[in-house]
Design a protein around this motif. Structure first.
Motif, PDB file in Angstrom:
ATOM      1  N   ARG A  21       0.826  -1.209   0.000  1.00  0.00           N
ATOM      2  CA  ARG A  21       0.000   0.000   0.000  1.00  0.00           C
ATOM      3  C   ARG A  21       0.863   1.263   0.000  1.00  0.00           C
ATOM      4  O   ARG A  21       0.617   2.202  -0.742  1.00  0.00           O
ATOM      5  CB  ARG A  21      -0.936  -0.032   1.209  1.00  0.00           C
ATOM      6  CG  ARG A  21      -1.932   1.097   1.252  1.00  0.00           C
ATOM      7  CD  ARG A  21      -2.951   0.895   2.371  1.00  0.00           C
ATOM      8  NE  ARG A  21      -3.604  -0.406   2.323  1.00  0.00           N
ATOM      9  CZ  ARG A  21      -4.597  -0.721   1.488  1.00  0.00           C
ATOM     10  NH1 ARG A  21      -5.063   0.172   0.655  1.00  0.00           N
ATOM     11  NH2 ARG A  21      -5.120  -1.922   1.512  1.00  0.00           N
ATOM     12  N   SER A  22       1.910   1.280   0.830  1.00  0.00           N
ATOM     13  CA  SER A  22       2.777   2.465   0.915  1.00  0.00           C
ATOM     14  C   SER A  22       3.456   2.766  -0.404  1.00  0.00           C
ATOM     15  O   SER A  22       3.557   3.930  -0.807  1.00  0.00           O
ATOM     16  CB  SER A  22       3.839   2.276   2.014  1.00  0.00           C
ATOM     17  OG  SER A  22       3.233   2.189   3.275  1.00  0.00           O
ATOM     18  N   THR A  23       3.935   1.749  -1.092  1.00  0.00           N
ATOM     19  CA  THR A  23       4.599   1.958  -2.386  1.00  0.00           C
ATOM     20  C   THR A  23       3.628   2.524  -3.406  1.00  0.00           C
ATOM     21  O   THR A  23       3.959   3.458  -4.142  1.00  0.00           O
ATOM     22  CB  THR A  23       5.200   0.633  -2.899  1.00  0.00           C
ATOM     23  OG1 THR A  23       6.160   0.172  -1.943  1.00  0.00           O
ATOM     24  CG2 THR A  23       5.856   0.797  -4.254  1.00  0.00           C
ATOM     25  N   ILE A  24       2.427   1.969  -3.467  1.00  0.00           N
ATOM     26  CA  ILE A  24       1.434   2.439  -4.439  1.00  0.00           C
ATOM     27  C   ILE A  24       1.048   3.881  -4.162  1.00  0.00           C
ATOM     28  O   ILE A  24       1.000   4.717  -5.074  1.00  0.00           O
ATOM     29  CB  ILE A  24       0.223   1.490  -4.472  1.00  0.00           C
ATOM     30  CG1 ILE A  24       0.645   0.143  -5.076  1.00  0.00           C
ATOM     31  CG2 ILE A  24      -0.944   2.114  -5.248  1.00  0.00           C
ATOM     32  CD1 ILE A  24      -0.394  -0.946  -4.981  1.00  0.00           C
ATOM     33  N   VAL A  25       0.807   4.217  -2.902  1.00  0.00           N
ATOM     34  CA  VAL A  25       0.437   5.596  -2.548  1.00  0.00           C
ATOM     35  C   VAL A  25       1.612   6.542  -2.790  1.00  0.00           C
ATOM     36  O   VAL A  25       1.453   7.597  -3.412  1.00  0.00           O
ATOM     37  CB  VAL A  25      -0.036   5.676  -1.078  1.00  0.00           C
ATOM     38  CG1 VAL A  25      -0.224   7.123  -0.640  1.00  0.00           C
ATOM     39  CG2 VAL A  25      -1.330   4.889  -0.890  1.00  0.00           C
ATOM     40  N   ALA A  26       2.805   6.183  -2.307  1.00  0.00           N
ATOM     41  CA  ALA A  26       3.968   7.063  -2.416  1.00  0.00           C
ATOM     42  C   ALA A  26       4.343   7.350  -3.866  1.00  0.00           C
ATOM     43  O   ALA A  26       4.657   8.494  -4.217  1.00  0.00           O
ATOM     44  CB  ALA A  26       5.157   6.461  -1.673  1.00  0.00           C
ATOM     45  N   THR A  27       4.302   6.331  -4.726  1.00  0.00           N
ATOM     46  CA  THR A  27       4.686   6.559  -6.122  1.00  0.00           C
ATOM     47  C   THR A  27       3.637   7.379  -6.859  1.00  0.00           C
ATOM     48  O   THR A  27       3.981   8.191  -7.724  1.00  0.00           O
ATOM     49  CB  THR A  27       4.964   5.236  -6.864  1.00  0.00           C
ATOM     50  OG1 THR A  27       3.817   4.380  -6.784  1.00  0.00           O
ATOM     51  CG2 THR A  27       6.184   4.530  -6.281  1.00  0.00           C
ATOM     52  N   ALA A  28       2.373   7.216  -6.516  1.00  0.00           N
ATOM     53  CA  ALA A  28       1.331   8.059  -7.124  1.00  0.00           C
ATOM     54  C   ALA A  28       1.533   9.511  -6.704  1.00  0.00           C
ATOM     55  O   ALA A  28       1.500  10.429  -7.543  1.00  0.00           O
ATOM     56  CB  ALA A  28      -0.061   7.570  -6.742  1.00  0.00           C
ATOM     57  N   LEU A  29       1.745   9.742  -5.420  1.00  0.00           N
ATOM     58  CA  LEU A  29       1.924  11.109  -4.932  1.00  0.00           C
ATOM     59  C   LEU A  29       3.212  11.731  -5.467  1.00  0.00           C
ATOM     60  O   LEU A  29       3.234  12.916  -5.811  1.00  0.00           O
ATOM     61  CB  LEU A  29       1.900  11.137  -3.410  1.00  0.00           C
ATOM     62  CG  LEU A  29       0.569  10.732  -2.771  1.00  0.00           C
ATOM     63  CD1 LEU A  29       0.677  10.726  -1.257  1.00  0.00           C
ATOM     64  CD2 LEU A  29      -0.565  11.624  -3.239  1.00  0.00           C
ATOM     65  N   GLY A  48     -15.455   0.458  -8.279  1.00  0.00           N
ATOM     66  CA  GLY A  48     -15.553  -0.904  -8.790  1.00  0.00           C
ATOM     67  C   GLY A  48     -14.320  -1.768  -8.658  1.00  0.00           C
ATOM     68  O   GLY A  48     -14.251  -2.842  -9.254  1.00  0.00           O
ATOM     69  N   THR A  49     -13.307  -1.327  -7.892  1.00  0.00           N
ATOM     70  CA  THR A  49     -12.123  -2.163  -7.694  1.00  0.00           C
ATOM     71  C   THR A  49     -12.041  -2.585  -6.226  1.00  0.00           C
ATOM     72  O   THR A  49     -12.539  -1.891  -5.350  1.00  0.00           O
ATOM     73  CB  THR A  49     -10.824  -1.431  -8.101  1.00  0.00           C
ATOM     74  OG1 THR A  49     -10.633  -0.299  -7.261  1.00  0.00           O
ATOM     75  CG2 THR A  49     -10.874  -1.002  -9.558  1.00  0.00           C
ATOM     76  N   PRO A  50     -11.397  -3.704  -5.945  1.00  0.00           N
ATOM     77  CA  PRO A  50     -11.360  -4.199  -4.569  1.00  0.00           C
ATOM     78  C   PRO A  50     -10.439  -3.397  -3.646  1.00  0.00           C
ATOM     79  O   PRO A  50     -10.526  -3.542  -2.429  1.00  0.00           O
ATOM     80  CB  PRO A  50     -10.865  -5.636  -4.719  1.00  0.00           C
ATOM     81  CG  PRO A  50     -10.120  -5.661  -6.005  1.00  0.00           C
ATOM     82  CD  PRO A  50     -10.795  -4.644  -6.889  1.00  0.00           C
ATOM     83  N   ASP A  51      -9.554  -2.582  -4.203  1.00  0.00           N
ATOM     84  CA  ASP A  51      -8.594  -1.837  -3.388  1.00  0.00           C
ATOM     85  C   ASP A  51      -7.981  -0.739  -4.256  1.00  0.00           C
ATOM     86  O   ASP A  51      -8.276  -0.652  -5.455  1.00  0.00           O
ATOM     87  CB  ASP A  51      -7.497  -2.787  -2.877  1.00  0.00           C
ATOM     88  CG  ASP A  51      -6.836  -2.305  -1.589  1.00  0.00           C
ATOM     89  OD1 ASP A  51      -6.920  -1.087  -1.273  1.00  0.00           O
ATOM     90  OD2 ASP A  51      -6.225  -3.138  -0.895  1.00  0.00           O
ATOM     91  N   ILE A  52      -7.090   0.069  -3.652  1.00  0.00           N
ATOM     92  CA  ILE A  52      -6.352   1.050  -4.446  1.00  0.00           C
ATOM     93  C   ILE A  52      -5.508   0.303  -5.475  1.00  0.00           C
ATOM     94  O   ILE A  52      -5.230  -0.894  -5.315  1.00  0.00           O
ATOM     95  CB  ILE A  52      -5.467   1.948  -3.559  1.00  0.00           C
ATOM     96  CG1 ILE A  52      -4.372   1.129  -2.862  1.00  0.00           C
ATOM     97  CG2 ILE A  52      -6.313   2.739  -2.574  1.00  0.00           C
ATOM     98  CD1 ILE A  52      -3.314   1.979  -2.153  1.00  0.00           C
ATOM     99  N   PHE A  53      -5.101   1.004  -6.522  1.00  0.00           N
ATOM    100  CA  PHE A  53      -4.268   0.364  -7.531  1.00  0.00           C
ATOM    101  C   PHE A  53      -3.224   1.341  -8.051  1.00  0.00           C
ATOM    102  O   PHE A  53      -3.356   2.547  -7.918  1.00  0.00           O
ATOM    103  CB  PHE A  53      -5.111  -0.216  -8.683  1.00  0.00           C
ATOM    104  CG  PHE A  53      -6.027   0.765  -9.343  1.00  0.00           C
ATOM    105  CD1 PHE A  53      -5.615   1.508 -10.437  1.00  0.00           C
ATOM    106  CD2 PHE A  53      -7.322   0.955  -8.866  1.00  0.00           C
ATOM    107  CE1 PHE A  53      -6.463   2.409 -11.050  1.00  0.00           C
ATOM    108  CE2 PHE A  53      -8.179   1.849  -9.474  1.00  0.00           C
ATOM    109  CZ  PHE A  53      -7.747   2.589 -10.572  1.00  0.00           C
TER     110      PHE A  53
END
Length: 136
Positions: A21-29, A48-53
């Protein structure tokens, strides 16, 4: 082996990227992609997705890193064309692989695939070359 003399068909070493989760959030930001589906699980579920992506900008950054790690510090990326497939969610491992498909006037083109357990996340064609006046 210097970059311009890499033969067509050369396979790059695979790179496994565990995604939390941290990698996905950090790289998006870090890429200034503030779309809520990349950091808010509730918003992602409502869409419509099960989680952040993972964002496309994050994917592009990981593809660039894969190529430059292989090509070395005297290389620069000239062109990237990519297409997304299945999403990357927290807990996925994205495996990047690459194959040299063309060597032309000192530039090397690599087909890159990024896969997770659900299938192909990204297909990319990346052209890389040495900096002007430098060789590897």
């Amino acid at each position: 082996m210097s970059l311009p003399t890499v033969p067509v068909g050369t396979e790059l070493p695979a790179l496994d990227l565990p995604l939390d989760r941290s990698t996905i959030v950090a790289t998006a930001l870090a890429s200034q992609d503030f779309e809520d589906v990349h950091h808010d699980p509730g918003a992602a579920e409502k869409r419509g997705t099960p989680d952040i992506f993972m964002s496309i900008n994050s994917t592009n950054g990981f593809v660039d890193r894969y190529i430059t790690d292989w090509a070395g510090p005297t290389a620069r990326i000239r062109r990237v064309a990519l297409r997304l497939g299945v999403p990357n969610f927290p807990g996925d491992i994205m495996r990047l692989t690459g194959t040299v498909t063309r060597v032309d006037a000192g530039a090397v083109t690599v087909e890159v695939l990024g896969r997770n357990a659900r299938g192909t996340h990204v297909t990319a064609e990346v052209t890389v070359a040495p900096y002007e006046g430098q060789t590897r």
